[in-house]
Write a protein that holds these residues in place. Sequence first.
Motif, PDB file in Angstrom:
ATOM      1  N   GLY A  16       1.157  -0.976   0.074  1.00 42.70           N
ATOM      2  CA  GLY A  16       0.132   0.345   0.178  1.00 42.70           C
ATOM      3  C   GLY A  16       1.065   1.025   0.083  1.00 42.70           C
ATOM      4  N   PRO A  17       2.154   1.047   1.191  1.00 45.16           N
ATOM      5  CA  PRO A  17       2.895   2.836   1.376  1.00 45.16           C
ATOM      6  C   PRO A  17       3.871   2.721   0.607  1.00 45.16           C
ATOM      7  CG  PRO A  17       2.666   1.865   3.243  1.00 45.16           C
ATOM      8  CD  PRO A  17       1.412   0.525   2.412  1.00 45.16           C
ATOM      9  N   ALA A  18       3.300   1.160  -0.881  1.00 44.64           N
ATOM     10  CA  ALA A  18       4.528   1.633  -1.901  1.00 44.64           C
ATOM     11  C   ALA A  18       4.169   2.091  -2.918  1.00 44.64           C
ATOM     12  CB  ALA A  18       5.665   0.248  -2.059  1.00 44.64           C
ATOM     13  N   ILE A  19       3.319   1.729  -3.049  1.00 43.73           N
ATOM     14  CA  ILE A  19       2.158   2.592  -4.434  1.00 43.73           C
ATOM     15  C   ILE A  19       2.032   3.699  -4.435  1.00 43.73           C
ATOM     16  CG2 ILE A  19       0.317   2.174  -5.175  1.00 43.73           C
ATOM     17  CD1 ILE A  19      -0.036  -0.713  -4.808  1.00 43.73           C
ATOM     18  N   PHE A  20       1.983   3.841  -3.047  1.00 47.05           N
ATOM     19  CA  PHE A  20       2.017   5.437  -2.749  1.00 47.05           C
ATOM     20  C   PHE A  20       2.522   6.342  -2.990  1.00 47.05           C
ATOM     21  CE2 PHE A  20      -1.026   8.449  -1.486  1.00 47.05           C
ATOM     22  CZ  PHE A  20      -0.669   9.317  -0.640  1.00 47.05           C
ATOM     23  N   SER A  21       3.728   5.636  -2.181  1.00 47.49           N
ATOM     24  CA  SER A  21       4.802   6.506  -2.546  1.00 47.49           C
ATOM     25  C   SER A  21       5.445   7.069  -3.553  1.00 47.49           C
ATOM     26  CB  SER A  21       6.640   6.259  -1.932  1.00 47.49           C
ATOM     27  OG  SER A  21       7.127   5.284  -1.971  1.00 47.49           O
ATOM     28  N   PHE A  22       5.425   5.773  -4.680  1.00 40.79           N
ATOM     29  CA  PHE A  22       5.460   5.284  -5.713  1.00 40.79           C
ATOM     30  C   PHE A  22       4.797   6.257  -7.579  1.00 40.79           C
ATOM     31  CE2 PHE A  22       8.656   2.900  -8.036  1.00 40.79           C
ATOM     32  CZ  PHE A  22       8.143   2.082  -9.153  1.00 40.79           C
ATOM     33  N   TRP A  23       3.345   6.259  -6.832  1.00 42.07           N
ATOM     34  CA  TRP A  23       2.918   7.407  -7.357  1.00 42.07           C
ATOM     35  C   TRP A  23       3.414   8.569  -7.238  1.00 42.07           C
ATOM     36  CZ3 TRP A  23      -0.136  11.290  -4.112  1.00 42.07           C
ATOM     37  CH2 TRP A  23      -1.320  11.530  -5.168  1.00 42.07           C
ATOM     38  N   ASP A  24       3.869   9.093  -6.109  1.00 43.14           N
ATOM     39  CA  ASP A  24       4.546  10.279  -5.314  1.00 43.14           C
ATOM     40  C   ASP A  24       5.171  10.608  -6.624  1.00 43.14           C
ATOM     41  OD1 ASP A  24       5.256  11.716  -2.305  1.00 43.14           O
ATOM     42  OD2 ASP A  24       3.361  11.944  -4.001  1.00 43.14           O
ATOM     43  N   SER A  25       6.351   9.809  -6.764  1.00 40.45           N
ATOM     44  CA  SER A  25       8.010   9.788  -7.620  1.00 40.45           C
ATOM     45  C   SER A  25       8.226   9.085  -9.302  1.00 40.45           C
ATOM     46  CB  SER A  25       8.795   9.980  -6.398  1.00 40.45           C
ATOM     47  OG  SER A  25       8.835   8.033  -6.452  1.00 40.45           O
ATOM     48  N   GLY A  26       6.612   8.490  -8.879  1.00 38.15           N
ATOM     49  CA  GLY A  26       7.375   6.996 -10.184  1.00 38.15           C
ATOM     50  C   GLY A  26       6.119   7.851 -11.652  1.00 38.15           C
ATOM     51  N   GLY A  27       6.451   7.259 -12.731  1.00 38.94           N
ATOM     52  CA  GLY A  27       5.250   7.390 -13.564  1.00 38.94           C
ATOM     53  C   GLY A  27       4.589   6.454 -13.386  1.00 38.94           C
ATOM     54  N   LEU A  28       2.832   6.987 -14.717  1.00 35.72           N
ATOM     55  CA  LEU A  28       2.512   5.985 -14.212  1.00 35.72           C
ATOM     56  C   LEU A  28       2.170   4.768 -14.916  1.00 35.72           C
ATOM     57  CD1 LEU A  28      -0.922   6.553 -13.750  1.00 35.72           C
ATOM     58  CD2 LEU A  28      -1.187   7.143 -15.970  1.00 35.72           C
ATOM     59  N   PRO A  29       3.131   4.399 -15.692  1.00 36.00           N
ATOM     60  CA  PRO A  29       3.003   3.732 -16.099  1.00 36.00           C
ATOM     61  C   PRO A  29       3.817   1.923 -15.243  1.00 36.00           C
ATOM     62  CG  PRO A  29       4.386   4.565 -17.837  1.00 36.00           C
ATOM     63  CD  PRO A  29       3.336   5.477 -16.898  1.00 36.00           C
ATOM     64  N   ARG A  30       4.888   2.927 -14.156  1.00 33.00           N
ATOM     65  CA  ARG A  30       5.023   1.480 -13.649  1.00 33.00           C
ATOM     66  C   ARG A  30       4.200   1.996 -12.528  1.00 33.00           C
ATOM     67  NH1 ARG A  30      11.529   3.179 -13.259  1.00 33.00           N
ATOM     68  NH2 ARG A  30      12.005   2.659 -15.695  1.00 33.00           N
ATOM     69  N   VAL A  31       4.064   2.073 -11.953  1.00 33.95           N
ATOM     70  CA  VAL A  31       2.721   3.080 -10.630  1.00 33.95           C
ATOM     71  C   VAL A  31       1.305   1.509 -10.642  1.00 33.95           C
ATOM     72  CG1 VAL A  31       1.527   4.917 -10.507  1.00 33.95           C
ATOM     73  CG2 VAL A  31       1.978   3.484  -8.700  1.00 33.95           C
ATOM     74  N   SER A  32       1.435   2.293 -11.893  1.00 35.72           N
ATOM     75  CA  SER A  32      -0.057   1.579 -12.798  1.00 35.72           C
ATOM     76  C   SER A  32       0.263  -0.848 -12.620  1.00 35.72           C
ATOM     77  CB  SER A  32      -0.487   1.166 -13.712  1.00 35.72           C
ATOM     78  OG  SER A  32      -0.534   3.109 -14.130  1.00 35.72           O
ATOM     79  N   ALA A  33       1.438  -0.673 -13.269  1.00 38.90           N
ATOM     80  CA  ALA A  33       1.897  -1.932 -13.282  1.00 38.90           C
ATOM     81  C   ALA A  33       1.650  -2.403 -11.693  1.00 38.90           C
ATOM     82  CB  ALA A  33       2.951  -2.214 -13.682  1.00 38.90           C
ATOM     83  N   LEU A  34       2.557  -1.536 -10.833  1.00 34.53           N
ATOM     84  CA  LEU A  34       2.508  -2.242  -9.271  1.00 34.53           C
ATOM     85  C   LEU A  34       0.916  -2.658  -8.935  1.00 34.53           C
ATOM     86  CD1 LEU A  34       4.115  -3.389  -7.259  1.00 34.53           C
ATOM     87  CD2 LEU A  34       4.172  -0.902  -5.983  1.00 34.53           C
ATOM     88  N   ALA A  35      -0.039  -2.027  -9.288  1.00 37.63           N
ATOM     89  CA  ALA A  35      -1.414  -1.539  -8.886  1.00 37.63           C
ATOM     90  C   ALA A  35      -1.747  -2.627 -10.120  1.00 37.63           C
ATOM     91  CB  ALA A  35      -1.903  -0.452  -9.147  1.00 37.63           C
ATOM     92  N   VAL A  36      -1.319  -3.134 -10.667  1.00 41.05           N
ATOM     93  CA  VAL A  36      -2.398  -4.746 -11.433  1.00 41.05           C
ATOM     94  C   VAL A  36      -1.873  -5.987 -10.553  1.00 41.05           C
ATOM     95  CG1 VAL A  36      -1.813  -5.599 -13.404  1.00 41.05           C
ATOM     96  CG2 VAL A  36      -2.361  -3.676 -13.761  1.00 41.05           C
ATOM     97  N   VAL A  37      -0.239  -5.162 -10.424  1.00 40.10           N
ATOM     98  CA  VAL A  37       0.268  -6.701  -9.611  1.00 40.10           C
ATOM     99  C   VAL A  37      -0.735  -6.649  -8.246  1.00 40.10           C
ATOM    100  CG1 VAL A  37       2.828  -7.612  -8.350  1.00 40.10           C
ATOM    101  CG2 VAL A  37       2.646  -6.545 -10.636  1.00 40.10           C
ATOM    102  N   GLN A  38      -0.767  -6.130  -7.235  1.00 39.67           N
ATOM    103  CA  GLN A  38      -1.235  -6.235  -6.348  1.00 39.67           C
ATOM    104  C   GLN A  38      -2.955  -6.140  -6.554  1.00 39.67           C
ATOM    105  OE1 GLN A  38      -1.931  -2.194  -3.006  1.00 39.67           O
ATOM    106  NE2 GLN A  38      -3.931  -2.935  -3.852  1.00 39.67           N
TER     107      GLN A  38
END
Lengths: 573, 375, 382
Positions: A530-552
């Motif tokens: 949860g927090p990882a996706i959140f901080s990813f959203w903060d500093s990463g781009g949409l493609p990568r954070v979406s990938a992480l969300a899809v994994v979850q």
Amino acid sequence: MSVAASGAAAPLAPPRHGARRVRAGVWLPLAFLAAGLGYPLFLLVANAFNVGDPQALPPTEYGSANFVSLLEHLDWIGNTLLVSISATILAMAIGIVLAWILYRTTVPGQRVFEVLIAIPYPLGPLVGALAWSALGSPREGLLNQLFTGLTGIAEPLFNIYSVPGIIFVMAIFEAPVAVLMIGAAMQHMDSALEESSTVFGAGKLRTALRVTLPLMLPAILSAALFLFTSMMGAFAIPTMLGTNARFYVATTAIYVMFQSYPPNYPLAAAIGVVLVAITALAVWLSARVLKSRTHAIIFGRNYRPRRLNMRGWTPVLLAFECAYVLVSLVLPLGVLLLASLQKSGGLSWMLSDWTLNNFHYVLIDFPTTRQAIGNSLLLGIGTGTLGVAVATTIAWMVHRSQSAGRQLLEQATMLPQAFPRLIFAFGFMWMVMSLPIRLYGTLYAVLLAYIIVFLPLAYRGMSGVVVQIDRSLEEAARISGAHWGRMMRTVTLPLLRAGLLANWVLLFMISVREVSASLFLSGPGTQVLGPAIFSFWDSGGLPRVSALAVVQAVIILIALAVVRRLARARPGL
Amino acid sequence: MKDTREVPNQAEHSANESAPSPTRRRIVAAAGAGLVTSGLPFLMSAGDAAAQGSASAPPDLATARKEGPLLLWHGDQEGDVVEYIKGFTQKTGIEVVQQRLLPGAAWPKLDAEYRTGNSNVDVYMSSDAGTMDNQRKQGRILRYESPELVAYAPQYKSNPAGFWTTYYINIGPMMYDPRYVSEDVAPKTWMDLLDPRWKGQIGFQNAAAGTSYAMWFVLKDILPKDFWDKLAAQKPRGYSSSTQIMTDIHRGDVKIGGRVSNFQYLKSLRQKLPVKMVFPPEGAPSVTQPVGIIGTTKRPNAAKIFVDYLLSRDGQQKWNTIQGSYSARSDVNVEGLPPITSIKVLIPTPEKFEEYGSAATHAEFVKLFNRIVGL
Amino acid sequence: MAAEINLTSGNAPIAAAARPFIEVKGLTAAYDAKIVVRDVSFSVAAGEHLSLLGPSGCGKSTTLRCIAGLETPVEGEIVIDSEVVFSSHRRINVPTEKRKLSMVFQSYAIWPHMTVFDNVAYGLRTQGVRDDEVRSEALRALRMVGMEELAQSSATALSGGQQQRVALARSYACRPKAILLDEPLSNLDARLRSRMREEMRELQRQFKLSTIYVTHDQEEAMAMSDRVIVMRDGRIEQEGPPLEIYDHPRSRFVADFIGAANIVCGRIRQHVAGQPVLLEVEGTVIECAARADLPRPQADGSYMVAIRAVYAELRRGAVPEFANHWQATIDRRTLLGDMVTYSVRWPGGKLRIHGFPNDLFEEGSPVHLHVPPVRAILVDAD
């Protein structure tokens, strides 16, 4: 051996045989809850009155300055209430209608929709916020683009970064809880009550409004309360969709205060105290309202409640169900999947713009996310197992034992509901920091926090299952010579098996998708999804954070599928 | 006879003192309580003395490799740091584990870890030199005079040198996407931001960001006093990171990035998204991002090697190319960026450093900027 | 262990022929701070079938559960097979699982997650009996209730009657010291009920286990028991063999509860020891069964007499001038199939009388009513 000849009118003598002493199964959880809830609450309140050095723990000076400065920021509280109440109402409306369609009408596809409607909840608000920001951002949002493409109108159809947008997304991702709770009550209703209404001439709608709805009131109130307290502590959706619109709720303000230097803990604590007071008030009020009503309905003998044939209305109702599944499941997962396949930002449908690199990155390359996934799985297993064990013990103690203090235990178990999760988490963080044992910064701290936070949910689930077991089944075992342990092992637990499994999976899924409770407790080495996706959203781009969300999302869907498989393999329970 | 002065009899000693002892005891008790509640500086300097001793000793690579994975805290983009670390590990064989923490979260966390006696962090790449310097004053930063320090001008090093050094300069121009904002109407100076056409269309990082703080700190003495109130009237939005600002800029949801860390420029270009930078004539507020070794490091060798490499020409070239930022070394240039000499870089001057690092100034900023972004 | 004299029922001492196997002394139990069993004492001989009979709420189930150990009494003593399993004074409370009893519950309590065989074998397995013995004993029990073919079926596939049989088999299979039954037939329909009754009596005769049977159905109690205890409001009203209670009810409650009885109130005209008691009802005199002392009267001083509907006789023809013969009229007649009930108006009021369908009296016709004096029993008022 003398006969007590004058026993007739003797007042009830206190039992002398230990039948009603307080058993360990009661006072142990009570002590655990008192410490786990009471201490953070105490620290929170103490800090709220801290007017000296903000970092000092314990505070050096006390005063009410923090609450005074809160008065300048009443809009935080106001916004929180606005969003929570509105979203609760909307979620309840959706939930009641869906539950009614599923369980009281002959609209086809009940089994399929039951599953589909349940999924958005464990998927979680984080996934929801991400997905809807990609769907509904004014210019680049997929839906707005489609709208512009189809109609040629440049103005976007809607802007998800708005108060209605936040309310909408919050509501659709919490509605499954309402469906579950109200649905359970609807399935057990004695249909004779409705039938007599129709015999006396009332039409279907009239019956639904005048008979069904009022009888459902306890379940409705209970569900509304659960939703309201959840939303008061909601963090992901208001933060991800609100800051763009300069709309801040209490949890967002607390988060920013925590990140700033110097962190303004006392003000954050003051906000927390106000939120807890509001939710506690809501809990108390609803308990009073519920107590004054008699529970007339439920537990008609095994009758299946009669279903209404809606005839011409059936397509409309079906469309409603499909619409819900569309906005809460299909569209969000679809857009996230699309975004996760992109080579660069933006949402392109061309295969040449697609790549699997993002998944490779989050699953293999990037150590933080790899670790977060692993930790979340471990944590999920731990939460599920321990949470179910504790909840089952408490449920059994409350409903089946004769120990003293059972009612108090039940009330204490439901108390964490009154504590918005984010607030609880940072009170808990302080408690953990002040303990002499090395708990801070370990996954155990997060595990403990999760168990406390999710206990009401787990207890609700296990309680319902334990109560359904006929007491005489256990008594028969005891008469046959089985002592308590053997009885639990051979009779009680096997009978509980379906419920144990279902609740284990529920806890697993919820702990995987949780953000608020672990935001402050997880850190280097103990990152969770949860927090990882959140901080990813903060500093990463949409493609990568979406990938992480899809994994979850995939993890959660797999868990759901496994439990349904296992449940189907055990018929008759 | 024996000179009792040399070996004071404890009992006698305290007996002599015992006449005014209640007050004395109270003072000791209060000091003890003060120690407990805030008491880390005392504990710190005690432990630090040991650390200082080994400060100037040059690191040994073999030992460093055996010390185990280095724990690095930073406030930068995780992806960039991860990529940089890969190269470092390849070169030296030292494993590194990273964690992103803004200074607001990092220092209290360090406090907590000291309190429970289990601090594990070795190196911090911070975004706020002021607070880093505070920590230095409290004795929490290890002094290591890397041989690379000679390449750095004094304003990019701690005073005295060796505690922390600037590992990149974060310059803050305005940014916009030319697809949504044409060059002629784009703002050219800070005062242009007050143009009513930008109402609701400006984005900053929120008050938690060290870069926003620095921006205010250096501009507040240059721009008119009422600038900030007028800026608040423009209803700018507060984002949690510069990446967020850029996402919205490229989506067309916000028109102007009021101050965006300049490394976003190259990042956007690398993603084939058009972007323009504006360096206002009043000056571009910048942050000298410091790297320092935490005093209680358990892996001094590895930490020193890390710092050596980061500050070296090769390391600086690698890091700044990955990120797209400016190095403090004059012999490092990153392709695609305008030369630093053409920019008026505004950083807090040494005499202002104390004010820059003070908690009171920070708190004043937080209050003001929260108001500006509507929190 | 001398025979216990039941003082609370206050009448003829019941001497248990054999040594009592189960003894209950001074049992007082409460539920939710309300006392539901008050100072109850009785005993059960080895191999005896005792029924606890009474309306709901009279405390019979609670008494049974106290004997089983599922409830803890407030006071009293329980002895099973010479072992004190509960004593409030001596602070003894043997847990349920050690009392070696078995119980058939009202809901049968068949474990749904086990097969029929596993259900029956549970007790034996818990005792640690060898597998082959378990098998043979369990199958034997199933055979006795006619459920052997379904041994491997899942318990959820059984009908109510089948579940009942399995419950019985389970309770006999584990070689208990005594069997307790808590309204086991109340969930069955009437026809099944009477059939099960017969089967249970058969089983009882075969196994010769002490049995305590709780029911609210007086037919069941009468049909199956060696002795019946009628309970009311937590106390024992009367105790004795079925026929004795039927023919000699001591109180209005018992007379009313067992079988159909008419209760007639009147004033004592004459009471002489050894002679029939003369009772005056609405100006008419009834001769009632002789008794040494008078029962408890009502508040206004009148006494109650119970006349069983089956013992009053209807005849045709002239009415002789003897005691207890009256001219009466049939008010209403109801055909119940095997039986006919008449509402008969007689000088003392109205009586309900049972007859047979082979000899019907018409409504409104005059009849000759006769009540044998020994069948007019004076009873305690409430």
